[in-house]
Design an enzyme around this catalytic site. Structure first.
Site, PDB file in Angstrom:
ATOM      1  N   ASP A  45      26.814  12.834  -8.994  1.00 36.88           N
ATOM      2  CA  ASP A  45      26.833  11.750  -7.809  1.00 36.88           C
ATOM      3  C   ASP A  45      26.757  10.322  -8.330  1.00 36.88           C
ATOM      4  O   ASP A  45      26.275   9.846  -9.377  1.00 36.88           O
ATOM      5  CB  ASP A  45      25.689  12.166  -6.912  1.00 36.88           C
ATOM      6  CG  ASP A  45      25.939  13.419  -6.312  1.00 36.88           C
ATOM      7  OD1 ASP A  45      26.762  14.259  -6.579  1.00 36.88           O
ATOM      8  OD2 ASP A  45      25.125  13.710  -5.260  1.00 36.88           O
ATOM      9  N   ASP A  46      27.246   9.493  -7.045  1.00 33.13           N
ATOM     10  CA  ASP A  46      27.033   8.017  -7.017  1.00 33.13           C
ATOM     11  C   ASP A  46      27.953   7.073  -7.892  1.00 33.13           C
ATOM     12  O   ASP A  46      27.700   6.050  -7.872  1.00 33.13           O
ATOM     13  CB  ASP A  46      25.741   7.578  -7.482  1.00 33.13           C
ATOM     14  CG  ASP A  46      24.531   8.318  -6.444  1.00 33.13           C
ATOM     15  OD1 ASP A  46      24.852   9.135  -5.509  1.00 33.13           O
ATOM     16  OD2 ASP A  46      23.465   8.098  -6.565  1.00 33.13           O
ATOM     17  N   HIS A 183      23.415  12.550 -11.848  1.00 35.13           N
ATOM     18  CA  HIS A 183      23.815  11.269 -11.577  1.00 35.13           C
ATOM     19  C   HIS A 183      24.472  10.516 -12.791  1.00 35.13           C
ATOM     20  O   HIS A 183      23.914  10.193 -13.710  1.00 35.13           O
ATOM     21  CB  HIS A 183      22.795  10.459 -10.879  1.00 35.13           C
ATOM     22  CG  HIS A 183      22.341  10.935  -9.599  1.00 35.13           C
ATOM     23  ND1 HIS A 183      21.267  11.686  -9.525  1.00 35.13           N
ATOM     24  CD2 HIS A 183      22.642  10.793  -8.214  1.00 35.13           C
ATOM     25  CE1 HIS A 183      21.275  12.196  -8.447  1.00 35.13           C
ATOM     26  NE2 HIS A 183      21.674  11.605  -7.600  1.00 35.13           N
TER      27      HIS A 183
HETATM   28 NI    NI Z   1      23.841  10.139  -3.940  1.00 31.95          NI
END
Ligand code: NI
Length: 232
Positions: A45-46, A183
């Site tokens: 993610d991100d 992440h």
């Molecule tokens: Ni996130």
């Protein structure tokens, strides 16, 4: 075996299963896939982030591993090449909103989702990009039009920022059909991911996308449903 072949096998398996209808195969019939095959999904993610995401893509390629990336829309500008590379190398790409907000207010939420979707549509073509809501939370009454993906293993890599601890936490909790949350914006998480792949490949695991993982379990993903593991 490459992942394209895996997905192909999966789709054939589903077609056979569907055509079997009421006359299902007996429980002791030979399996479509080797009984010892173990599948698992890494999700990131991100991102994208220039240095860390590129290094991760290199490492995934070296290992023949697929992953799923839930992108923050406002991070994409200037890194379109990384997103195109993800797609070209067979990774799944999903939506993590435009600016990483909590999805609470339906109107604001739908705009956050739509902006990233439009960016991905323009870059890669329309594909109904699956959503990972930030913090795994989505308010009542928010329509996304796509399947939602949560996770079953969370080593809290964003908090730990420690490769060895993240590796240990994931290896402790991972099992077949897990969806692992990481992440790719932290160097410690990228290094951990590559060590996790090395360790689990030795145990016979195949790293596939979330879409492939669900398909391999005979799950057809539906809009507005939140998936936490490969079994649903
Ligand atoms: Ni996130």
């Amino acid at each position: 075996m490459r992942k394209k072949q895996l997905l192909f096998l999966c789709l054939i398996g589903l077609a056979l299963w569907a055509s079997a209808g009421e006359e299902a195969l007996p429980a002791d019939a030979p399996a479509e896939l080797p009984a010892e095959a173990k599948y698992i999904a890494l999700t990131f993610d991100d991102g994208p982030r220039r240095e860390t995401t590129a290094k991760l893509l290199d490492g995934l390629q070296e290992r023949g591993a697929s992953a799923t990336f839930f992108l923050v829309g406002e991070e994409i500008a200037g890194k379109e090449d990384l997103v195109e590379r993800m797609a070209a190398e067979g990774h799944q790409i999903g939506n993590h909103t435009w600016s990483h907000v909590r999805l609470e207010n339906p109107e604001a939420a739908e705009q956050e989702i739509r902006m990233t979707e439009e960016t991905l549509d323009e870059l890669l073509g329309e594909n109904g990009y699956w959503l990972r809501p930030p913090y795994g939370l989505i308010g009542e009454g928010i329509e996304t039009g796509v399947p939602l993906v949560k996770w079953s293993v969370d080593p809290r890599d964003w908090e730990r920022r420690n490769t060895a601890q993240v590796v240990q936490a994931v290896l402790r909790d991972a099992e077949p059909n897990s969806i692992i949350l990481l992440h790719d914006i932290y160097p410690t998480s990228v290094e951990a991911a590559l060590q996790i792949i090395d360790a689990l490949q030795k145990e016979g695991y195949w790293f596939v996308t979330v879409e492939e993982l669900l398909c391999l379990n005979g799950v057809v993903a539906e809009p507005e449903v939140m998936y936490r593991t490969g079994k649903g």
